[in-house]
Structure formats: structure tokens, C-alpha cells
Design an enzyme around this catalytic site. Sequence first.
Site, PDB file in Angstrom:
ATOM      1  N   ASP A  56       0.877  -1.170   0.000  1.00 44.29           N
ATOM      2  CA  ASP A  56       0.000   0.000   0.000  1.00 44.29           C
ATOM      3  C   ASP A  56       0.918   1.226   0.000  1.00 44.29           C
ATOM      4  O   ASP A  56       1.675   1.443   0.949  1.00 44.29           O
ATOM      5  CB  ASP A  56      -0.895  -0.023   1.249  1.00 44.29           C
ATOM      6  CG  ASP A  56      -1.918   1.110   1.235  1.00 44.29           C
ATOM      7  OD1 ASP A  56      -1.630   2.184   0.666  1.00 44.29           O
ATOM      8  OD2 ASP A  56      -3.001   0.921   1.809  1.00 44.29           O
ATOM      9  N   ASN A  84       1.723   6.174 -11.227  1.00 42.92           N
ATOM     10  CA  ASN A  84       0.387   6.057 -11.826  1.00 42.92           C
ATOM     11  C   ASN A  84      -0.705   5.706 -10.813  1.00 42.92           C
ATOM     12  O   ASN A  84      -1.863   6.076 -11.006  1.00 42.92           O
ATOM     13  CB  ASN A  84       0.446   4.988 -12.947  1.00 42.92           C
ATOM     14  CG  ASN A  84      -0.917   4.490 -13.335  1.00 42.92           C
ATOM     15  OD1 ASN A  84      -1.669   5.190 -14.015  1.00 42.92           O
ATOM     16  ND2 ASN A  84      -1.276   3.299 -12.874  1.00 42.92           N
ATOM     17  N   TYR A 149     -10.409  15.228  -5.453  1.00 42.10           N
ATOM     18  CA  TYR A 149      -9.594  14.567  -6.488  1.00 42.10           C
ATOM     19  C   TYR A 149      -8.830  15.621  -7.292  1.00 42.10           C
ATOM     20  O   TYR A 149      -7.617  15.511  -7.497  1.00 42.10           O
ATOM     21  CB  TYR A 149     -10.507  13.749  -7.392  1.00 42.10           C
ATOM     22  CG  TYR A 149      -9.800  13.032  -8.527  1.00 42.10           C
ATOM     23  CD1 TYR A 149      -8.969  11.947  -8.289  1.00 42.10           C
ATOM     24  CD2 TYR A 149      -9.980  13.435  -9.850  1.00 42.10           C
ATOM     25  CE1 TYR A 149      -8.327  11.285  -9.324  1.00 42.10           C
ATOM     26  CE2 TYR A 149      -9.346  12.776 -10.898  1.00 42.10           C
ATOM     27  CZ  TYR A 149      -8.522  11.698 -10.633  1.00 42.10           C
ATOM     28  OH  TYR A 149      -7.884  11.046 -11.678  1.00 42.10           O
ATOM     29  N   LYS A 153      -4.707  16.361  -7.928  1.00 38.02           N
ATOM     30  CA  LYS A 153      -4.087  16.340  -9.258  1.00 38.02           C
ATOM     31  C   LYS A 153      -3.535  17.729  -9.644  1.00 38.02           C
ATOM     32  O   LYS A 153      -2.519  17.815 -10.329  1.00 38.02           O
ATOM     33  CB  LYS A 153      -5.097  15.837 -10.299  1.00 38.02           C
ATOM     34  CG  LYS A 153      -5.537  14.379 -10.081  1.00 38.02           C
ATOM     35  CD  LYS A 153      -4.390  13.386 -10.234  1.00 38.02           C
ATOM     36  CE  LYS A 153      -4.859  11.938 -10.219  1.00 38.02           C
ATOM     37  NZ  LYS A 153      -3.776  10.954 -10.409  1.00 38.02           N
ATOM     38  N   THR A 184     -11.720   2.146 -16.898  1.00 38.62           N
ATOM     39  CA  THR A 184     -10.892   1.231 -16.096  1.00 38.62           C
ATOM     40  C   THR A 184     -11.725   0.731 -14.913  1.00 38.62           C
ATOM     41  O   THR A 184     -12.861   1.167 -14.722  1.00 38.62           O
ATOM     42  CB  THR A 184      -9.637   1.959 -15.544  1.00 38.62           C
ATOM     43  OG1 THR A 184     -10.071   3.032 -14.699  1.00 38.62           O
ATOM     44  CG2 THR A 184      -8.735   2.499 -16.636  1.00 38.62           C
TER      45      THR A 184
HETATM   46  N1  LIG Z   1      -9.409   6.230 -15.870  1.00 40.22           N
HETATM   47  C1  LIG Z   1      -9.597   7.540 -15.921  1.00 40.22           C
HETATM   48  O1  LIG Z   1     -10.645   8.027 -16.397  1.00 40.22           O
HETATM   49  C2  LIG Z   1      -8.523   8.473 -15.431  1.00 40.22           C
HETATM   50  C3  LIG Z   1      -8.578   9.801 -15.822  1.00 40.22           C
HETATM   51  C4  LIG Z   1      -7.598  10.672 -15.390  1.00 40.22           C
HETATM   52  C5  LIG Z   1      -6.570  10.207 -14.579  1.00 40.22           C
HETATM   53  N2  LIG Z   1      -6.538   8.902 -14.200  1.00 40.22           N
HETATM   54  C6  LIG Z   1      -5.458   8.486 -13.308  1.00 40.22           C
HETATM   55  O2  LIG Z   1      -4.834   7.333 -13.843  1.00 40.22           O
HETATM   56  C7  LIG Z   1      -4.243   6.587 -12.787  1.00 40.22           C
HETATM   57  C8  LIG Z   1      -4.600   5.123 -12.950  1.00 40.22           C
HETATM   58  O3  LIG Z   1      -5.991   4.962 -12.788  1.00 40.22           O
HETATM   59  P1  LIG Z   1      -6.848   3.863 -13.567  1.00 40.22           P
HETATM   60  O4  LIG Z   1      -7.866   4.588 -14.339  1.00 40.22           O
HETATM   61  O5  LIG Z   1      -5.965   2.900 -14.263  1.00 40.22           O
HETATM   62  O6  LIG Z   1      -7.612   3.182 -12.339  1.00 40.22           O
HETATM   63  P2  LIG Z   1      -7.531   1.722 -11.729  1.00 40.22           P
HETATM   64  O7  LIG Z   1      -7.775   0.695 -12.769  1.00 40.22           O
HETATM   65  O8  LIG Z   1      -8.425   1.742 -10.531  1.00 40.22           O
HETATM   66  O9  LIG Z   1      -6.030   1.602 -11.252  1.00 40.22           O
HETATM   67  C9  LIG Z   1      -5.543   2.168 -10.061  1.00 40.22           C
HETATM   68  C10 LIG Z   1      -4.290   1.417  -9.662  1.00 40.22           C
HETATM   69  O10 LIG Z   1      -3.777   2.006  -8.466  1.00 40.22           O
HETATM   70  C11 LIG Z   1      -3.536   0.982  -7.507  1.00 40.22           C
HETATM   71  N3  LIG Z   1      -3.716   1.519  -6.161  1.00 40.22           N
HETATM   72  C12 LIG Z   1      -4.821   2.139  -5.661  1.00 40.22           C
HETATM   73  N4  LIG Z   1      -4.625   2.466  -4.375  1.00 40.22           N
HETATM   74  C13 LIG Z   1      -3.362   2.039  -4.063  1.00 40.22           C
HETATM   75  C14 LIG Z   1      -2.584   2.086  -2.877  1.00 40.22           C
HETATM   76  N5  LIG Z   1      -3.057   2.620  -1.747  1.00 40.22           N
HETATM   77  N6  LIG Z   1      -1.332   1.558  -2.901  1.00 40.22           N
HETATM   78  C15 LIG Z   1      -0.854   0.996  -4.043  1.00 40.22           C
HETATM   79  N7  LIG Z   1      -1.535   0.948  -5.189  1.00 40.22           N
HETATM   80  C16 LIG Z   1      -2.784   1.454  -5.197  1.00 40.22           C
HETATM   81  C17 LIG Z   1      -4.570  -0.098  -7.839  1.00 40.22           C
HETATM   82  O11 LIG Z   1      -4.126  -1.387  -7.462  1.00 40.22           O
HETATM   83  P3  LIG Z   1      -4.518  -2.170  -6.112  1.00 40.22           P
HETATM   84  O12 LIG Z   1      -5.988  -1.960  -5.893  1.00 40.22           O
HETATM   85  O13 LIG Z   1      -4.152  -3.593  -6.427  1.00 40.22           O
HETATM   86  O14 LIG Z   1      -3.666  -1.570  -5.053  1.00 40.22           O
HETATM   87  C18 LIG Z   1      -4.568  -0.052  -9.364  1.00 40.22           C
HETATM   88  O15 LIG Z   1      -3.524  -0.821  -9.888  1.00 40.22           O
HETATM   89  C19 LIG Z   1      -4.739   7.227 -11.483  1.00 40.22           C
HETATM   90  O16 LIG Z   1      -3.739   8.051 -10.958  1.00 40.22           O
HETATM   91  C20 LIG Z   1      -5.921   8.058 -11.925  1.00 40.22           C
HETATM   92  O17 LIG Z   1      -6.157   9.166 -11.091  1.00 40.22           O
HETATM   93  C21 LIG Z   1      -7.495   8.027 -14.603  1.00 40.22           C
END
Ligand SMILES: NC(=O)c1ccc[n+]([C@@H]2O[C@H](COP(=O)([O-])OP(=O)(O)OC[C@H]3O[C@@H](n4cnc5c(N)ncnc54)[C@H](OP(=O)(O)O)[C@@H]3O)[C@@H](O)[C@H]2O)c1
Length: 262
Positions: A56, A84, A149, A153, A184
Site C-alpha cells: 500500500d 500512476n 480529487y 491532481k 478502467t
Molecule cells: N481512468 C480515468 O478516467 C482516469 C482519468 C484521469 C486520470 N486517471 C489516473 O490514472 C491513474 C490510474 O488509474 P486507472 O484509471 O488505471 O484506475 P484503476 O484501474 O483503478 O487503477 C488504479 C491502480 O492504483 C492501484 N492503487 C490504488 N490504491 C493504491 C494504494 N493505496 N497503494 C498501491 N496501489 C494502489 C490499484 O491497485 P490495487 O488496488 O491492487 O492496489 C490499481 O492498480 C490514477 O492516478 C488516476 O487518477 C485516470
Amino acid sequence: MGVAVVTGASTGIGKATAIRLAREPGAELVLVARREELLRELAGSLPCRATYVAVDLTDEDAPERVRAHLEAEHGGTLHLLVNNAGAAWRASFAEGGSANVRRHMELNFDAVVRLTEALLPLLRKAAPSAIVNVASTAGRVSRARTGAYSASKFALIGWSDSLYAEEKPGGVHVGLVMPGFVRTEGFPATELREKAVTRWIVSKPEKVAEAIYECGPGGRAERYVPRPYALAAISRILFPSLTRRVLTGGAASNLTTSTGSE
Ligand SMILES: NC(=O)c1ccc[n+]([C@@H]2O[C@H](COP(=O)([O-])OP(=O)(O)OC[C@H]3O[C@@H](n4cnc5c(N)ncnc54)[C@H](OP(=O)(O)O)[C@@H]3O)[C@@H](O)[C@H]2O)c1
């Protein structure tokens, strides 16, 4: 491409990034997230050497654990750090209060800063190298119920711009990736995908992974994904009244989607 750490590699954008980076000759990956089973499965499926740290990232000792893993398993070498991992919990300020702001800052900002602090000496030693921070278009434009959020960011973007200038002379490139809506686990964008009129604005993790690769060592300074999302940021600066009118109008409620963390 040498040794790369990818945080949040168990799902979504991080997983797609690991798969994209693994195609590069000489790539060696360290996958970081909490769910060990998913990391083990992904590491075993990649066409390059891949190890993992199940941790974590908000834990006090998380940065030291990742650094110790790099020393033990990868000779203390690091060419690319992809920050990420992140999450969102939607709530108005009246509902979520400072506790919701703190929760976002701890994961989306503080954890990134602390991991970067622990790994920067390795990146400097391996220069030319790079850090890629995954922020969001929400780090340029804030909507109702996304304030906590967006604050995390906005902070990440401001800090990244400064780090870019500080580390450039020493050869550590700092890239910034700002995705829009990407389907995602954490950000399913269900409300947008349900309607034909908004479905087209939802992108794929693979597109963000390509942008992350482009912002790696010797690469670009920043990328919006998809690119037209840059218009939202431009409009916020050049036409603030118009942007406010749009974001407080009836249609704007469609743009605050529910998230996987809720
Ligand atoms: N998808 C979008 O629309 C979007 C848009 C703008 C920005 N983003 C950014 O893109 C990044 C990736 O997001 P995503 O869309 O790929 O979402 P996601 O599929 O939920 O991935 C998030 C990742 O972060 C890990 N994580 C969460 N909390 C954690 C913790 N406390 N310690 C370690 N790992 C942790 C999760 O793994 P575990 O649960 O296994 O720990 C997962 O691998 C994020 O920073 C998000 O803010 C996403």
C-alpha cells in the site's frame, strides 16, 4: 529502456503501461500495487523480466520497501519511474469534508512525492532517465463533486512542473500525462458509456500507456489523452466565465461519473 517501476500496475492504465513497456528491448519491470495475485499473474505473462512489490503506497515504509527491492533484485538501477497509482472518491465538500481531501492527497500526491524522494538518487545515477507522473485533465479543470480529487491532481501538476525544471540539467526528464475519461476498474465511466451522445469521449488504457511511453526518457514534457482534452484546459484559462457556465449547467452533472472506489 532499462529498469522501470510502474505503480498501480495491477489494473487499468498501469497494467496497460507494463504491457506496453515490456515490448521494448532491454526492459525490466517492477510492478507495484496492493493486490499481489494480480501482480504475480501479470509479471508471469510479460515477455521480459518482471518482479513485483505488493504494497500500500500510503504506508509509511512503502518507499523504502520499493527501493530495497530495486537494490536486491535489479542492482539498484532505475531508468523510469511511472507514478500512476491513484483513486477518486466522489463527494461534495459539504459531504466529504477535509477527510475526503486528506484521503486523496495521501494517495494521489503525498505517496507520489515520498516514492519519488526515495528513488530520485537511483534515477540521477542512471541518467538519462525519467519520471512520468499520471495526473488528470481534472488537474486543470475542476467539476462539482471532484474537488478533493482535482486538488490532489492540481498539486501533482504544479509539483511536476517544478521538478521538471530542477532535474532537467542532471538528465532526469519529468513527463506529465493528463488523461480524460478512460474506462478502467477505478473509473468505469458507466454514465458516459450508457449514452450514445457521450460514449465517444471515453478512451482506452492502451492509449494512455502509449502517451506514458512517449513521455519517458528523452521524451515529451506533457500529453493529454485523448489530445482534444487540452481544449478543456485552454478554455479554463482563456474563457473562465464560459467554462464556469458550462460546468455549472444541467449537462455538467453527466461529467461527474461514479468511481470504482465508492
Ligand atoms: N481512468 C480515468 O478516467 C482516469 C482519468 C484521469 C486520470 N486517471 C489516473 O490514472 C491513474 C490510474 O488509474 P486507472 O484509471 O488505471 O484506475 P484503476 O484501474 O483503478 O487503477 C488504479 C491502480 O492504483 C492501484 N492503487 C490504488 N490504491 C493504491 C494504494 N493505496 N497503494 C498501491 N496501489 C494502489 C490499484 O491497485 P490495487 O488496488 O491492487 O492496489 C490499481 O492498480 C490514477 O492516478 C488516476 O487518477 C485516470
